[in-house]
Design an enzyme around this catalytic site. Structure first.
Site, mmCIF file in Angstrom:
data_model
loop_
_atom_site.group_PDB
_atom_site.id
_atom_site.type_symbol
_atom_site.label_atom_id
_atom_site.label_comp_id
_atom_site.label_asym_id
_atom_site.label_seq_id
_atom_site.Cartn_x
_atom_site.Cartn_y
_atom_site.Cartn_z
ATOM 1 N N GLY A 249 -9.856 -12.765 -23.031
ATOM 2 C CA GLY A 249 -9.286 -12.874 -21.772
ATOM 3 C C GLY A 249 -8.414 -11.981 -21.124
ATOM 4 C CD GLU A 283 -12.057 -14.803 -30.387
ATOM 5 O OE1 GLU A 283 -12.152 -15.454 -29.281
ATOM 6 O OE2 GLU A 283 -12.174 -15.368 -31.555
ATOM 7 N N GLY A 285 -13.662 -9.334 -24.312
ATOM 8 C CA GLY A 285 -15.103 -9.197 -23.764
ATOM 9 C C GLY A 285 -14.820 -8.177 -22.375
ATOM 10 N NE ARG A 286 -12.903 -11.222 -17.170
ATOM 11 C CZ ARG A 286 -13.718 -11.909 -16.634
ATOM 12 N NH1 ARG A 286 -14.158 -11.551 -15.354
ATOM 13 N NH2 ARG A 286 -13.936 -13.383 -17.078
ATOM 14 N NE ARG A 322 -17.090 -12.315 -13.264
ATOM 15 C CZ ARG A 322 -16.309 -12.289 -12.188
ATOM 16 N NH1 ARG A 322 -16.542 -11.291 -11.142
ATOM 17 N NH2 ARG A 322 -15.283 -12.669 -12.426
ATOM 18 C CE1 TYR A 326 -17.020 -18.504 -14.432
ATOM 19 C CE2 TYR A 326 -18.217 -16.497 -14.575
ATOM 20 C CZ TYR A 326 -18.036 -17.419 -15.120
ATOM 21 O OH TYR A 326 -18.346 -17.664 -16.329
ATOM 22 C CB CYS A 352 -34.944 -20.231 -1.680
ATOM 23 S SG CYS A 352 -36.287 -18.970 -1.465
ATOM 24 C CD GLU A 353 -30.106 -22.461 -4.940
ATOM 25 O OE1 GLU A 353 -29.340 -23.062 -4.452
ATOM 26 O OE2 GLU A 353 -30.889 -23.237 -5.836
ATOM 27 C CE1 TYR A 381 -18.476 -13.676 -20.314
ATOM 28 C CE2 TYR A 381 -16.662 -12.027 -19.215
ATOM 29 C CZ TYR A 381 -17.261 -12.829 -20.329
ATOM 30 O OH TYR A 381 -16.513 -13.196 -21.469
HETATM 31 C C1 LIG Z 1 -15.494 -15.622 -23.475
HETATM 32 C C2 LIG Z 1 -14.745 -15.791 -24.575
HETATM 33 C C3 LIG Z 1 -13.915 -14.617 -24.727
HETATM 34 C C4 LIG Z 1 -14.060 -13.301 -24.182
HETATM 35 O O1 LIG Z 1 -13.536 -13.422 -23.041
HETATM 36 P P1 LIG Z 1 -12.992 -12.315 -21.890
HETATM 37 O O2 LIG Z 1 -12.291 -12.741 -20.691
HETATM 38 O O3 LIG Z 1 -14.300 -11.757 -21.579
HETATM 39 O O4 LIG Z 1 -12.268 -11.328 -22.706
HETATM 40 C C5 LIG Z 1 -13.196 -14.495 -26.021
HETATM 41 N N1 LIG Z 1 -13.044 -15.526 -27.021
HETATM 42 C C6 LIG Z 1 -13.869 -16.839 -26.806
HETATM 43 C C7 LIG Z 1 -13.681 -17.982 -27.559
HETATM 44 C C8 LIG Z 1 -14.628 -16.903 -25.495
HETATM 45 O O5 LIG Z 1 -14.957 -18.017 -25.051
#
Ligand SMILES: *Cc1c(COP(=O)(O)O)cnc(C)c1O
Length: 424
Positions: A249, A283, A285-286, A322, A326, A352-353, A381
Site C-alpha cells: 500500500g 508487500e 507493489g506500486r 486505472r 479508480y 465502445c464505452e 496496475y
Molecule cells: C494489492 C496488495 C498488495 C500491494 O498493494 P500496493 O498498493 O501495490 O503496494 C499487497 N498485499 C496485498 C494483500 C494486496 O492485496
C-alpha cells in the site's frame, strides 16, 4: 552505501533536447521498432526503489515480498529476484510466475480471500514462506490439505484492524471492517487458538493489509499498534509468532502529491518492532514499479463536439484500466516536439464505452494525429489489469536498462485472441 549517498530520485524518464527518453533509450525510436500501444519500464528505477526500501528496513530482519499483481512481467520479476526480493502472490498463476522468475519459494507469501485447494497444494509443494489466511473456512481446508501431504502449512492470519485508510478511491480501501478482507480483530484470538490445534497448521505470523496508495505512515502505525497488542496476547497464551506482515500500500506521486518515502515509513514502524524479535514482512507493489513505467500511445484523431475536444488514441481502457476503474490520474505528455498551444481535452481510447478514457478535462499541448503521447506512472496496475476487451490484442512490454531495450513481452496477435477457442 550509506543513506546519505542513496539516490532517491531516479531519472527513469527525462528529456534530451525535445525527445523523451527512458534511461538512455529514445522512446520515439523504440516505438519505430515495437509499435503502439507500448509499455516501457526502467529496470534501473525498479531496482533503485527496491534498494531504497531494503536499506530503510535494514535495522530489522525483513522480507520485501513484492506484490506480483502490480506487475507480473517475468522481466520485472527477474530484476527483483536479482536484488533478493520475495513475492506476495494472490493466485496459483502468480506462484508459477514468481518461481519461474527465480524468486525462492521460501520468500513467497500467499495472500487472497479465495485460495482454492489446488492453489494451496501447489504452494505447499513449493514450500512457501507463509499463507496469509483470511477466513476460518480457508484455515480448515488448508490444514486438511497440508495434513494429507504430511506437512504443516506455515500460516499468518490476516486480521482486519478496522483502520479507515485514507486512500484516494473506495476500491483500494481494505482495512475497514466492512470489506471482504481479513478476520475481524475481535475474532482473531479465537481463530488463532483453533489454528494452534489444527494438525496441518504451523502458526507463524500475523498479517495486515490496510489498503493501497497510502501517503502517510500514520495508518500503518494505527494498524501496527493493534497487531502488536494481539501478538502480546498470543504470547501470553503460549502462541509465539516469528513474523509480522504489514502488507503493501505504500503510495507514490501521480500528480502534485508526494509519495511516502521509505525512510518515513521505516522511521515510524521500526521503533515499534525492533525489540519484538519478529521478522518484518512488507508487500509493496506500486511503490516498487509504479513510477518506473509508462505507456506510449499514438494519437489517431482529434475531434470536437458538445463543447469538448477529444484526443482519440490507440490505447484504451483495455490497455490501461486505472483512469476509468479508480478515477486514476496519470500525467500525459507529448513524446516528441513540444511548445504547442495548450488546450483542454479529453484523452480517450477507441473502446465502445463512455468510461473509456485516459484523462478527462486535461490541459495538454495540442497534439496532431500521428503524434505519440506518454502516459506516466503506469508501471503498477497497468499491463497487469489489461484485457482484450473489444478484441484488442494486448500491448508489448519493453524493459530498459541503460542503453539496452529488451522486449519482455511481444505484442499479442489477432491469432492469439482466438487461440484458446475450441469445439468449433
Ligand atoms: C494489492 C496488495 C498488495 C500491494 O498493494 P500496493 O498498493 O501495490 O503496494 C499487497 N498485499 C496485498 C494483500 C494486496 O492485496
Amino acid at each position: 552505501m550509506g543513506p546519505g549517498v542513496l539516490s532517491t530520485n531516479s531519472a527513469a524518464f527525462h528529456r534530451q533536447g525535445d525527445d523523451l527518453f527512458c534511461e538512455d533509450v529514445d522512446l520515439a525510436a523504440l516505438v519505430e521498432q515495437h509499435g503502439t500501444p507500448l509499455y516501457v519500464y526502467s529496470r534501473t528505477a525498479i531496482q533503485e526503489r527496491y534498494r531504497e526500501l531494503d536499506w530503510a528496513l535494514s535495522p530489522v530482519p525483513h522480507l520485501i515480498a513484492y506484490s506480483v499483481k502490480a506487475n507480473g512481467n517475468l522481466g520485472v520479476l527477474r530484476a527483483l529476484a536479482e536484488m533478493g526480493a520475495g513475492a506476495d502472490i494472490v493466485s496459483g498463476g502468480e506462484l508459477h510466475r514468481a518461481l519461474l522468475a527465480g524468486i525462492p519459494a521460501e520468500r513467497i507469501v500467499f495472500s487472497g480471500v479465495g485460495k482454492t485447494a489446488p492453489e494451496m497444494a501447489a504452494a505447499l509443494d513449493a514450500g512457501i514462506h507463509g499463507f496469509n489466511v483470511e477466513s476460518e473456512g480457508e484455515l480448515r481446508l488448508l490444514s486438511e490439505i497440508a495434513h494429507q501431504r504430511g506437512v504443516r502449512a506455515p500460516v499468518a492470519l490476516r486480521v482486519n484492524p478496522d483502520v479507515q485508510s485514507p486512500t484516494p478511491h473506495a476500491y483500494t480501501r481494505t482495512g475497514h471492517a466492512a470489506t471482504k478482507f481479513g478476520i475481524p480483530m475481535a475474532r482473531a484470538l479465537e481463530l488463532y487458538r483453533e489454528a494452534a490445534t489444527l494438525p496441518g497448521i504451523h502458526v507463524r505470523g500475523v498479517d495486515v493489509h490496510i489498503g493501497s496508495q497510502i501517503l502517510q505512515p500514520d495508518p500503518y502505525l494505527l494498524a501496527l499498534v493493534q497487531v502488536l497488542e494481539l501478538v502480546e496476547q498470543l504470547a501470553h497464551e503460549g502462541i509465539g509468532l516469528d513474523y509480522l506482515d504489514l502488507g503493501g500500500g505504500l503510495g507514490i506521486a501521480y500528480t502534485g502529491e508526494e509519495g511516502i518515502s521509505a525512510s518515513a515509513f521505516a522511521d515510524a514502524i521500526i521503533p515499534h518492532v525492533e525489540s519484538k524479535g519478529l521478522q518484518l514482512v512488507v508487500e509493496p507493489g506500486r511503490y516498487i514499479v509504479g513510477a518506473a513505467g509508462l505507456l506510449i500511445t499514438r494519437v489517431l484523431y482529434i475531434k470536437e463536439g458538445g463543447g469538448k475536444r477529444f484526443v482519440i488514441t490507440d490505447a484504451g481502457m483495455n490497455d490501461l484500466l486505472r483512469p476509468s476503474h479508480y478515477e486514476g490520474y496519470h500525467r500525459v505528455e507529448l513524446v516528441g516536439r513540444r511548445g504547442r498551444e495548450r488546450v483542454l481535452a479529453d484523452v480517450v481510447g477507441p473502446i465502445c464505452e463512455t468510461g473509456d478514457f485516459l484523462a478527462l478535462d486535461r490541459e495538454i499541448e495540442l497534439p496532431e494525429p500521428g503524434d505519440l503521447l506518454a502516459i506516466h506512472t503506469v508501471g503498477a496496475y497497468g499491463f497487469s489489469m489489461s484485457s482484450t476487451y473489444n478484441q484488442r490484442p494486448r500491448p508489448a512490454e519493453v524493459l530498459v536498462e541503460d542503453d539496452k531495450a529488451m522486449l519482455v513481452r511481444r505484442r499479442e496477435t489477432i491469432e492469439d485472441l482466438v487461440a484458446g477457442e475450441v469445439g468449433l
